[in-house]
Design an enzyme around this catalytic site. Structure first.
Site, PDB file in Angstrom:
ATOM      1  N   GLY B  12       0.819  -1.219   0.000  1.00  0.00           N
ATOM      2  CA  GLY B  12       0.000   0.000   0.000  1.00  0.00           C
ATOM      3  C   GLY B  12       0.845   1.258   0.000  1.00  0.00           C
ATOM      4  O   GLY B  12       0.684   2.139   0.840  1.00  0.00           O
ATOM      5  N   ARG B  15       0.287   6.078  -1.469  1.00  0.00           N
ATOM      6  CA  ARG B  15       0.022   7.377  -0.844  1.00  0.00           C
ATOM      7  C   ARG B  15       0.056   7.257   0.679  1.00  0.00           C
ATOM      8  O   ARG B  15       0.231   6.169   1.218  1.00  0.00           O
ATOM      9  CB  ARG B  15      -1.345   7.911  -1.303  1.00  0.00           C
ATOM     10  CG  ARG B  15      -2.468   6.960  -1.042  1.00  0.00           C
ATOM     11  CD  ARG B  15      -3.640   7.187  -2.005  1.00  0.00           C
ATOM     12  NE  ARG B  15      -4.570   6.068  -1.897  1.00  0.00           N
ATOM     13  CZ  ARG B  15      -5.836   6.159  -1.490  1.00  0.00           C
ATOM     14  NH1 ARG B  15      -6.360   7.337  -1.186  1.00  0.00           N
ATOM     15  NH2 ARG B  15      -6.603   5.103  -1.391  1.00  0.00           N
ATOM     16  N   THR B  37      -2.471  -1.436  -6.014  1.00  0.00           N
ATOM     17  CA  THR B  37      -3.494  -2.362  -6.502  1.00  0.00           C
ATOM     18  C   THR B  37      -3.682  -2.254  -8.017  1.00  0.00           C
ATOM     19  O   THR B  37      -4.320  -3.103  -8.616  1.00  0.00           O
ATOM     20  CB  THR B  37      -4.849  -2.100  -5.800  1.00  0.00           C
ATOM     21  OG1 THR B  37      -5.111  -0.700  -5.861  1.00  0.00           O
ATOM     22  CG2 THR B  37      -4.819  -2.563  -4.364  1.00  0.00           C
ATOM     23  N   ASN B  89       1.242  -2.413   5.387  1.00  0.00           N
ATOM     24  CA  ASN B  89       0.587  -1.138   5.574  1.00  0.00           C
ATOM     25  C   ASN B  89      -0.763  -1.065   4.855  1.00  0.00           C
ATOM     26  O   ASN B  89      -1.648  -0.321   5.277  1.00  0.00           O
ATOM     27  CB  ASN B  89       1.525  -0.031   5.055  1.00  0.00           C
ATOM     28  CG  ASN B  89       0.803   1.285   4.873  1.00  0.00           C
ATOM     29  OD1 ASN B  89       0.514   1.982   5.837  1.00  0.00           O
ATOM     30  ND2 ASN B  89       0.457   1.608   3.636  1.00  0.00           N
ATOM     31  N   SER B 141      -3.530   0.553  14.368  1.00  0.00           N
ATOM     32  CA  SER B 141      -4.214   1.838  14.488  1.00  0.00           C
ATOM     33  C   SER B 141      -4.513   2.083  15.953  1.00  0.00           C
ATOM     34  O   SER B 141      -4.696   1.135  16.723  1.00  0.00           O
ATOM     35  CB  SER B 141      -5.530   1.827  13.714  1.00  0.00           C
ATOM     36  OG  SER B 141      -6.315   2.954  14.078  1.00  0.00           O
ATOM     37  N   TYR B 154     -12.995  -2.543  11.293  1.00  0.00           N
ATOM     38  CA  TYR B 154     -11.612  -2.040  11.245  1.00  0.00           C
ATOM     39  C   TYR B 154     -10.884  -2.282  12.581  1.00  0.00           C
ATOM     40  O   TYR B 154      -9.737  -2.743  12.611  1.00  0.00           O
ATOM     41  CB  TYR B 154     -11.665  -0.546  10.912  1.00  0.00           C
ATOM     42  CG  TYR B 154     -10.334   0.107  10.614  1.00  0.00           C
ATOM     43  CD1 TYR B 154      -9.708  -0.062   9.386  1.00  0.00           C
ATOM     44  CD2 TYR B 154      -9.718   0.926  11.565  1.00  0.00           C
ATOM     45  CE1 TYR B 154      -8.509   0.559   9.105  1.00  0.00           C
ATOM     46  CE2 TYR B 154      -8.512   1.554  11.294  1.00  0.00           C
ATOM     47  CZ  TYR B 154      -7.909   1.370  10.061  1.00  0.00           C
ATOM     48  OH  TYR B 154      -6.711   1.993   9.797  1.00  0.00           O
ATOM     49  N   CYS B 155     -11.577  -2.000  13.685  1.00  0.00           N
ATOM     50  CA  CYS B 155     -10.974  -2.213  15.009  1.00  0.00           C
ATOM     51  C   CYS B 155     -10.683  -3.689  15.247  1.00  0.00           C
ATOM     52  O   CYS B 155      -9.633  -4.038  15.803  1.00  0.00           O
ATOM     53  CB  CYS B 155     -11.892  -1.702  16.120  1.00  0.00           C
ATOM     54  SG  CYS B 155     -12.098   0.073  16.113  1.00  0.00           S
ATOM     55  N   ALA B 157     -10.071  -5.984  12.977  1.00  0.00           N
ATOM     56  CA  ALA B 157      -8.938  -6.376  12.131  1.00  0.00           C
ATOM     57  C   ALA B 157      -7.624  -5.887  12.732  1.00  0.00           C
ATOM     58  O   ALA B 157      -6.644  -6.635  12.806  1.00  0.00           O
ATOM     59  CB  ALA B 157      -9.120  -5.825  10.723  1.00  0.00           C
TER      60      ALA B 157
END
Lengths: 77, 247
Positions: B12, B15, B37, B89, B141, B154-155, B157
């Site tokens: 990733g 950016r 990707t 990332n 994160s 998301y949390c 993962a």
């Protein structure tokens, strides 16, 4: 062309960092050659690569000595 | 701190934080393979390195597909040698309150943010074990620890990535391979720019530093963890969040 025995012993030496003179057919990877659990996993993967075969986990567990590995390769390749 | 002669794989890298990490590692001498990707993304990464006069290239890799990871890794190994530094990332968000969260939103985030880390890590371990040296750095994160409404997927993962990293660290420590997480807080990237004004203001109130982070501030910590100097740090999560959460 090297024999299966020679090729197996060469891999054992490379993976476990032992001298060829220390490796007997009866040598146990863990007890005689000082392999830890990760070493044995890496050893099986190296054998799979060298002999282009796949060794199932339940078979891999049984390969505890140099002779076990030689016998398995001879029987399965 | 020099990565001369080492190959790093950064997923990733087009950016945001991934791009900053790719540049930081290349600036210190690593040859960096950055994944995207799309073919355009990969070309943009190659161009970025060329412009900066650094060793590195882009490649297409879909981290949610094992075959794509294998093909990408083969390409990297042939071109630059087996990667001894891996930075996971690549990540996506599909935010929604749980009552409204779709099965696909859950599955996509778990797949791209968690299962991918399992796949890429497994794929590089052999080379690292042979070299008796390796660095795996997973971008987590701040929300993995503190939770966040609208980000149950998301949390989950990211917290999963942290647990995975601790196990990996224990398994591979005696091979000179370390595994750590870096948990960024509110960093100024496209991902956080998606938040609306009210959400951004609410975030600002809980950041003692009083500002958003810069991707370079995350990259600097990743570069440290990738270095020889960090050889005794493993299984840890380092927070980079301006004080908003302290574990």
């Amino acid at each position: 062309m090297s024999t299966v025995e020679e090729r197996v012993k060469k891999i054992v030496c490379e993976q476990l960092g032992v001298k060829e003179s220390e490796v007997q057919n009866s040598s146990s990877f863990v007890e005689d050659l000082g392999a830890d659990s990760l070493d044995t996993v890496e050893l099986v993967m190296a054998l799979e690569e060298e002999f282009e075969t796949e060794i199932p986990d339940e078979e891999a567990e049984k390969l505890t000595s140099v002779q076990d590995a030689i016998d398995y390769i001879v029987a399965h390749t | 701190m020099s990565f001369e002669g080492k190959t790093a794989l950064v997923t990733g890298a087009t950016r945001g934080i991934g791009k900053a990490i790719a540049l930081a590692l290349a600036e210190q001498g690593a040859e960096v393979a950055g994944t995207a990707t799309s073919a355009e993304g990969a070309e943009a990464i190659s161009a970025m390195f060329a412009e900066a006069g650094l060793k590195g290239f882009g490649l297409v890799m879909n981290v949610s597909e094992a075959a794509s990871i294998d093909a990408g890794l083969k390409q990297v190994t042939e071109k630059a040698g087996a990667p001894l530094i891996l930075v996971n990332n690549a990540g996506i968000t599909r935010d929604n309150l749980l009552m409204r969260l779709k099965d696909d939103d859950w599955a996509d985030v778990i797949e791209t943010n968690l299962a991918s880390v399992y796949r890429t890590s497994k794929a590089v371990l052999r080379g690292m074990a042979k070299a008796r040296w390796g660095r795996i750095i997973n971008i987590s994160s701040v929300v993995a620890g503190m939770g966040n409404p609208g980000q149950a997927n998301y949390c989950a993962a990211k917290a999963g990535v942290e647990g995975f990293t601790r196990s990996l660290a224990k398994e591979m420590s005696n091979r000179g391979i370390t595994a750590n997480c870096v948990a960024p807080g509110f960093i100024d990237t496209d991902m956080t720019r998606k938040l609306d004004e009210a959400q951004r203001n609410a975030m600002m109130e809980i950041i003692p530093a009083g500002r958003f982070g810069d991707p370079k501030e995350v990259a600097a910590v990743v570069a440290f963890l990738a270095s020889d100097a960090a050889g005794y740090v493993t299984g840890d999560t380092i927070h980079v969040n301006g004080g908003m959460y302290m574990g």
